[in-house]
Design an enzyme around this catalytic site. Sequence first.
Site, PDB file in Angstrom:
ATOM      1  N   SER A  96       0.824  -1.197   0.000  1.00 17.21           N
ATOM      2  CA  SER A  96       0.000   0.000   0.000  1.00 17.21           C
ATOM      3  C   SER A  96       0.869   1.262   0.000  1.00 17.21           C
ATOM      4  O   SER A  96       1.756   1.390  -0.833  1.00 17.21           O
ATOM      5  CB  SER A  96      -0.947  -0.054   1.209  1.00 17.21           C
ATOM      6  OG  SER A  96      -1.934   0.931   1.138  1.00 17.21           O
ATOM      7  N   HIS A 119      -2.214  -1.133  -4.805  1.00 11.50           N
ATOM      8  CA  HIS A 119      -3.679  -1.113  -4.932  1.00 11.50           C
ATOM      9  C   HIS A 119      -4.154   0.330  -4.995  1.00 11.50           C
ATOM     10  O   HIS A 119      -3.392   1.267  -4.751  1.00 11.50           O
ATOM     11  CB  HIS A 119      -4.355  -1.865  -3.770  1.00 11.50           C
ATOM     12  CG  HIS A 119      -4.284  -1.152  -2.449  1.00 11.50           C
ATOM     13  ND1 HIS A 119      -5.252  -1.274  -1.475  1.00 11.50           N
ATOM     14  CD2 HIS A 119      -3.364  -0.298  -1.935  1.00 11.50           C
ATOM     15  CE1 HIS A 119      -4.929  -0.532  -0.421  1.00 11.50           C
ATOM     16  NE2 HIS A 119      -3.788   0.057  -0.679  1.00 11.50           N
TER      17      HIS A 119
END
Length: 246
Positions: A96, A119
């Site tokens: 992330s 993501h």
Amino acid sequence: MTKQKKNSFFDIKASVDGKSADVFIYGEITQWAWEEFGEMSSIIFKEKLDEAGDVSTIKLYVNSPGGSVFEGLAIANMLKRHKAYVIAHVEALAASIAGVLIMAADEIRMPSNAMLMVHNAWTWASGNAEELRKAADDLERINQSTMQMYLDKAGDKLNESKLKELLDGETWLSADEALSYGLCDVVEVANKMVASIDEKYKQQYTNLPKQLKELAPHIISAEEKALRESILADSKANLTYLNTIL
């Protein structure tokens, strides 16, 4: 009794000669450096980075499941602006915003058993229709910002269309895959440190690899705790020494 501060997710250790600094980012990237005192992580990070002095090399060690987007971006931009040559070492996992953060480095190194997860940004939102639409628009802007960091690092090895596909799919990349997309510069021998993730992120991430699902939550061992305390003590000693000669 004096209330003790919790250990922050980061630490910075300057070398005795003042030429280099080690930056450690272990664990969740949080908005507050110490929750008990309400000090923003990026502010404390900048103070500690400034204290390290006029270093020419920064070694960035990362093992993190992600966390606060804005704190991660703020730290990434500080490192990107710094005149030092920054070498990022993914100890086990950069997921992330932690994966975005390492894109600020001039060079990224990953052991063959480390992972990089990318993501789309997400958030929790509540309110009326206009407020929810604004939250969605904000996420789109954040996505564009983080996408550009990946693309700048990857060069011609990754185009925007493929990157969007990776982001939409919450993709967990091996070191070799990251290398093929230009998101890593060097794949090194396997590290003894094993990627792990706590229950909070196991529940949040959709495509968590099987090996991470089966691992028990990471618990800091007495040895690791002692190492972190030693790093902090050495850092304070080095800075004290530097202050006596400046």
